[in-house]
Scaffold this motif. Structure first.
Motif, PDB file in Angstrom:
ATOM      1  N   VAL A 114       0.868  -1.190   0.000  1.00 23.97           N
ATOM      2  CA  VAL A 114       0.000   0.000   0.000  1.00 23.97           C
ATOM      3  C   VAL A 114       0.904   1.238   0.000  1.00 23.97           C
ATOM      4  CG1 VAL A 114      -1.935   1.169   1.094  1.00 23.97           C
ATOM      5  CG2 VAL A 114      -1.734  -1.319   1.276  1.00 23.97           C
ATOM      6  N   LEU A 115       1.161   1.735  -1.185  1.00 31.66           N
ATOM      7  CA  LEU A 115       2.176   2.774  -1.384  1.00 31.66           C
ATOM      8  C   LEU A 115       1.903   4.071  -0.627  1.00 31.66           C
ATOM      9  CD1 LEU A 115       4.785   3.626  -2.776  1.00 31.66           C
ATOM     10  CD2 LEU A 115       3.471   4.062  -4.861  1.00 31.66           C
ATOM     11  N   PRO A 116       0.664   4.584  -0.565  1.00 29.03           N
ATOM     12  CA  PRO A 116       0.462   5.847   0.155  1.00 29.03           C
ATOM     13  C   PRO A 116       0.622   5.745   1.671  1.00 29.03           C
ATOM     14  CG  PRO A 116      -1.272   5.506  -1.475  1.00 29.03           C
ATOM     15  CD  PRO A 116      -0.539   4.217  -1.337  1.00 29.03           C
ATOM     16  N   LEU A 117       0.552   4.527   2.219  1.00 28.95           N
ATOM     17  CA  LEU A 117       0.628   4.372   3.675  1.00 28.95           C
ATOM     18  C   LEU A 117       2.010   3.960   4.159  1.00 28.95           C
ATOM     19  CD1 LEU A 117      -2.778   2.607   4.462  1.00 28.95           C
ATOM     20  CD2 LEU A 117      -2.259   5.048   4.263  1.00 28.95           C
ATOM     21  N   ARG A 118       2.954   3.802   3.259  1.00 34.23           N
ATOM     22  CA  ARG A 118       4.331   3.448   3.620  1.00 34.23           C
ATOM     23  C   ARG A 118       5.282   4.464   2.996  1.00 34.23           C
ATOM     24  NH1 ARG A 118       5.496  -1.881   5.419  1.00 34.23           N
ATOM     25  NH2 ARG A 118       3.674  -3.259   5.535  1.00 34.23           N
ATOM     26  N   HIS A 119       6.333   4.788   3.706  1.00 36.66           N
ATOM     27  CA  HIS A 119       7.294   5.743   3.152  1.00 36.66           C
ATOM     28  C   HIS A 119       8.060   5.089   2.006  1.00 36.66           C
ATOM     29  CE1 HIS A 119      10.438   8.732   2.791  1.00 36.66           C
ATOM     30  NE2 HIS A 119       9.741   9.520   3.595  1.00 36.66           N
ATOM     31  N   PRO A 120       8.214   5.767   0.876  1.00 32.65           N
ATOM     32  CA  PRO A 120       8.869   5.149  -0.277  1.00 32.65           C
ATOM     33  C   PRO A 120      10.317   4.728  -0.017  1.00 32.65           C
ATOM     34  CG  PRO A 120       8.510   7.503  -0.641  1.00 32.65           C
ATOM     35  CD  PRO A 120       7.720   7.133   0.565  1.00 32.65           C
ATOM     36  N   LEU A 121      11.019   5.438   0.869  1.00 31.59           N
ATOM     37  CA  LEU A 121      12.391   5.041   1.168  1.00 31.59           C
ATOM     38  C   LEU A 121      12.430   3.760   1.990  1.00 31.59           C
ATOM     39  CD1 LEU A 121      14.092   8.484   1.906  1.00 31.59           C
ATOM     40  CD2 LEU A 121      14.054   7.173  -0.235  1.00 31.59           C
ATOM     41  N   HIS A 122      11.447   3.571   2.882  1.00 33.86           N
ATOM     42  CA  HIS A 122      11.352   2.311   3.605  1.00 33.86           C
ATOM     43  C   HIS A 122      11.029   1.157   2.652  1.00 33.86           C
ATOM     44  CE1 HIS A 122      10.392   4.587   7.588  1.00 33.86           C
ATOM     45  NE2 HIS A 122      11.683   4.312   7.492  1.00 33.86           N
ATOM     46  N   ILE A 123      10.122   1.410   1.709  1.00 32.62           N
ATOM     47  CA  ILE A 123       9.786   0.376   0.726  1.00 32.62           C
ATOM     48  C   ILE A 123      11.024   0.026  -0.101  1.00 32.62           C
ATOM     49  CG2 ILE A 123       8.397  -0.181  -1.305  1.00 32.62           C
ATOM     50  CD1 ILE A 123       6.219   1.665  -0.203  1.00 32.62           C
ATOM     51  N   ALA A 124      11.771   1.031  -0.522  1.00 32.76           N
ATOM     52  CA  ALA A 124      12.962   0.791  -1.334  1.00 32.76           C
ATOM     53  C   ALA A 124      13.975  -0.066  -0.583  1.00 32.76           C
ATOM     54  CB  ALA A 124      13.587   2.122  -1.745  1.00 32.76           C
ATOM     55  N   LEU A 172      10.190   6.236  -5.091  1.00 35.93           N
ATOM     56  CA  LEU A 172      10.594   4.834  -5.021  1.00 35.93           C
ATOM     57  C   LEU A 172      11.338   4.416  -6.283  1.00 35.93           C
ATOM     58  CD1 LEU A 172      10.462   1.982  -3.764  1.00 35.93           C
ATOM     59  CD2 LEU A 172       8.179   1.744  -4.767  1.00 35.93           C
ATOM     60  N   ALA A 173      10.791   4.760  -7.448  1.00 37.67           N
ATOM     61  CA  ALA A 173      11.429   4.388  -8.709  1.00 37.67           C
ATOM     62  C   ALA A 173      12.809   5.017  -8.837  1.00 37.67           C
ATOM     63  CB  ALA A 173      10.545   4.813  -9.882  1.00 37.67           C
ATOM     64  N   ALA A 174      12.979   6.222  -8.311  1.00 36.52           N
ATOM     65  CA  ALA A 174      14.284   6.890  -8.380  1.00 36.52           C
ATOM     66  C   ALA A 174      15.334   6.123  -7.592  1.00 36.52           C
ATOM     67  CB  ALA A 174      14.165   8.320  -7.869  1.00 36.52           C
ATOM     68  N   ASP A 179      20.845   4.204 -11.780  1.00 37.30           N
ATOM     69  CA  ASP A 179      21.539   5.410 -11.302  1.00 37.30           C
ATOM     70  C   ASP A 179      20.738   5.969 -10.122  1.00 37.30           C
ATOM     71  OD1 ASP A 179      23.444   5.193 -13.364  1.00 37.30           O
ATOM     72  OD2 ASP A 179      22.078   6.187 -14.749  1.00 37.30           O
ATOM     73  N   GLN A 180      20.887   5.324  -9.002  1.00 36.49           N
ATOM     74  CA  GLN A 180      20.053   5.601  -7.841  1.00 36.49           C
ATOM     75  C   GLN A 180      20.078   7.073  -7.437  1.00 36.49           C
ATOM     76  OE1 GLN A 180      20.961   4.540  -3.439  1.00 36.49           O
ATOM     77  NE2 GLN A 180      19.843   2.766  -4.237  1.00 36.49           N
ATOM     78  N   GLU A 181      18.892   7.618  -7.168  1.00 33.05           N
ATOM     79  CA  GLU A 181      18.761   8.971  -6.654  1.00 33.05           C
ATOM     80  C   GLU A 181      17.847   8.962  -5.438  1.00 33.05           C
ATOM     81  OE1 GLU A 181      17.335  11.460  -9.824  1.00 33.05           O
ATOM     82  OE2 GLU A 181      19.370  11.975 -10.459  1.00 33.05           O
ATOM     83  N   ILE A 182      18.268   9.644  -4.384  1.00 29.46           N
ATOM     84  CA  ILE A 182      17.457   9.795  -3.183  1.00 29.46           C
ATOM     85  C   ILE A 182      16.811  11.175  -3.242  1.00 29.46           C
ATOM     86  CG2 ILE A 182      17.413   9.671  -0.670  1.00 29.46           C
ATOM     87  CD1 ILE A 182      18.506   7.163  -2.069  1.00 29.46           C
ATOM     88  N   LEU A 183      15.478  11.188  -3.314  1.00 32.75           N
ATOM     89  CA  LEU A 183      14.748  12.454  -3.377  1.00 32.75           C
ATOM     90  C   LEU A 183      14.140  12.746  -2.015  1.00 32.75           C
ATOM     91  CD1 LEU A 183      12.855  11.940  -6.765  1.00 32.75           C
ATOM     92  CD2 LEU A 183      15.081  13.026  -6.396  1.00 32.75           C
ATOM     93  N   ASP A 184      14.273  13.998  -1.551  1.00 36.88           N
ATOM     94  CA  ASP A 184      13.652  14.371  -0.286  1.00 36.88           C
ATOM     95  C   ASP A 184      12.197  14.794  -0.526  1.00 36.88           C
ATOM     96  OD1 ASP A 184      13.662  17.007  -1.216  1.00 36.88           O
ATOM     97  OD2 ASP A 184      15.396  17.600  -0.012  1.00 36.88           O
ATOM     98  N   GLU A 185      11.554  15.281   0.523  1.00 38.08           N
ATOM     99  CA  GLU A 185      10.134  15.627   0.433  1.00 38.08           C
ATOM    100  C   GLU A 185       9.866  16.749  -0.572  1.00 38.08           C
ATOM    101  OE1 GLU A 185       7.646  14.085   1.872  1.00 38.08           O
ATOM    102  OE2 GLU A 185       8.894  12.683   3.007  1.00 38.08           O
ATOM    103  N   VAL A 195      20.821   4.056  -0.593  1.00 38.96           N
ATOM    104  CA  VAL A 195      20.026   2.976  -0.016  1.00 38.96           C
ATOM    105  C   VAL A 195      20.672   1.665  -0.437  1.00 38.96           C
ATOM    106  CG1 VAL A 195      17.766   1.849   0.085  1.00 38.96           C
ATOM    107  CG2 VAL A 195      17.899   4.339  -0.056  1.00 38.96           C
ATOM    108  N   ARG A 196      21.099   0.893   0.530  1.00 41.81           N
ATOM    109  CA  ARG A 196      21.739  -0.391   0.284  1.00 41.81           C
ATOM    110  C   ARG A 196      20.851  -1.512   0.816  1.00 41.81           C
ATOM    111  NH1 ARG A 196      27.339   0.403  -0.363  1.00 41.81           N
ATOM    112  NH2 ARG A 196      27.605   2.301  -1.588  1.00 41.81           N
ATOM    113  N   PRO A 197      21.035  -2.755   0.346  1.00 47.55           N
ATOM    114  CA  PRO A 197      22.090  -3.215  -0.563  1.00 47.55           C
ATOM    115  C   PRO A 197      21.824  -2.821  -2.008  1.00 47.55           C
ATOM    116  CG  PRO A 197      20.628  -5.026  -0.055  1.00 47.55           C
ATOM    117  CD  PRO A 197      20.177  -3.869   0.790  1.00 47.55           C
ATOM    118  N   ARG A 198      22.885  -2.801  -2.801  1.00 47.65           N
ATOM    119  CA  ARG A 198      22.759  -2.503  -4.214  1.00 47.65           C
ATOM    120  C   ARG A 198      22.395  -3.776  -4.973  1.00 47.65           C
ATOM    121  NH1 ARG A 198      25.019   2.252  -6.235  1.00 47.65           N
ATOM    122  NH2 ARG A 198      24.514   3.904  -4.765  1.00 47.65           N
ATOM    123  N   LEU A 199      21.500  -3.648  -5.921  1.00 47.84           N
ATOM    124  CA  LEU A 199      21.027  -4.780  -6.701  1.00 47.84           C
ATOM    125  C   LEU A 199      22.017  -5.090  -7.813  1.00 47.84           C
ATOM    126  CD1 LEU A 199      18.519  -6.652  -6.911  1.00 47.84           C
ATOM    127  CD2 LEU A 199      17.612  -5.051  -8.597  1.00 47.84           C
TER     128      LEU A 199
END
Length: 329
Positions: A114-124, A172-174, A179-185, A195-199
């Motif tokens: 449930v994407l809106p109820l979980r933080h995307p960085l936690h999901i990642a 999440l997709a970023a 080429d991983q990117e961490i986006l803030d709010e 965000v590790r581990p790397r795939l």
């Protein structure tokens, strides 16, 4: 020592599963030239009991041995009377970690986080962990949820779920892209973080489960596939037409289409196919006919939600793998 027929079947299906993954890559759930098969877990009576972990892990291992393509797990943060399934579902990430440890080839799919109820960085973080643990077998299904009271408890506005879903998907997709990117709010790239581990394998497929309040054009543009619920085939064909039209507007790449399916497989091979809520009751010959029609209509994956009837899930999976899947190869 001579192998028993069931052991020979299991060995053959393992080899077939490994060959599919070699030829098609890990995302074998959605492929234009075949129909793949999944099992929805937990496969146990729909009562208020909690997940029977030992039984479900044994079923998962058996499904892997039989050559099924995926195990699907739900994300049910809160049980309530408003949720139709009374089973006390486990946290999906904990469950997926256990499933990864007891299986080797079968895909591990979420239906849906449930994407809106979980933080995307936690999901990642969780998704990358499961993908690495399972050696690239994760298929990440994402949905929006639709229970107003659940949104209320989590402090989210149900009326804003469309925009929340889109924003969280983007973040999440970023993280999951090569080429991983961490986006803030605020949408700003924060290069001091990773965000590790790397795939090391192919990217994790992102699948839209349900409409998630989005247009089909948005889904076709952003997701590798669309997973929806069972409809009678004439109605589903109409949905497929809409899906194909949406794809044509936004991409030339293949986009898969799958559906869940409640299945009561009776122990009478010639029993005719009968529509039930969100699925069918039938014998194996009726199931073969129904699945053949689905494949011809353009459905690429079916996730079986097994209802017990008088048969244990183990026996139903044996019959599907032994008689139904070979007929549709």
């Amino acid at each position: 020592m001579r192998k028993e027929p069931q052991a020979l079947l299991s060995s053959a299906n393992i080899l077939i599963s490994a060959l599919r993954q070699y030829l098609l890559g890990r995302d074998v759930l959605f492929h234009p030239d075949r129909l793949s098969f999944g099992i929805v877990l937990p496969a146990q009576p729909r009562t208020s009991a909690d997940v029977e972990f030992d039984a479900q892990l044994k079923l998962a291992s058996h499904a892997d041995e039989l050559g099924f393509d995926a195990l699907w797990v739900r994300d049910v943060p809160l049980n309530s009377e408003s949720y139709p399934d009374p089973v006390g579902h486990a946290d999906p990430w904990v469950f997926l970690g256990a499933l990864a440890a007891v299986t080797s080839n079968i895909g591990l799919a979420t239906g849906a986080i449930v994407l809106p109820l979980r933080h995307p960085l936690h999901i990642a973080k969780a998704a990358l962990s499961v993908a690495v643990l399972s050696q690239g077998r994760l298929v990440l299904g994402l949905g929006s949820g639709d229970r107003p009271t659940e949104y209320e408890v989590f402090g989210k506005d149900l009326e804003k779920r469309k925009s929340i879903f889109q924003d969280n998907w983007e973040r999440l997709a970023a993280v999951l892209c090569p080429d991983q990117e961490i986006l803030d709010e605020n949408g700003q790239v924060r290069r001091e973080f990773a965000v590790r581990p790397r795939l090391q394998q192919a990217p994790i497929p992102l699948v839209a489960v349900g409409s998630s309040s989005q247009s089909l054009e948005w889904i076709a543009r952003h997701a590798t596939a669309w997973m929806t619920y069972y409809r009678q085939l004439p109605v589903q064909r109409d949905r497929l037409t809409l899906w194909h039209n949406a794809q044509a507007k936004v991409t030339t790449e293949f986009r898969g289409f799958g559906q869940s399916m409640v299945l009561e497989l009776v122990d009478r091979p010639d029993a005719a196919y009968e529509e039930i809520n969100l699925g069918g009751r039938t014998g194996r010959r009726g199931l073969i006919g129904a699945l053949s029609a689905m494949r011809e209509a353009g459905i690429h994956h079916v996730a079986f939600n097994l209802v017990s009837g008088d048969r244990p899930p183990h026996d139903v999976m044996d019959e599907i793998a032994g008689d139904v899947m070979p007929a549709l190869s």
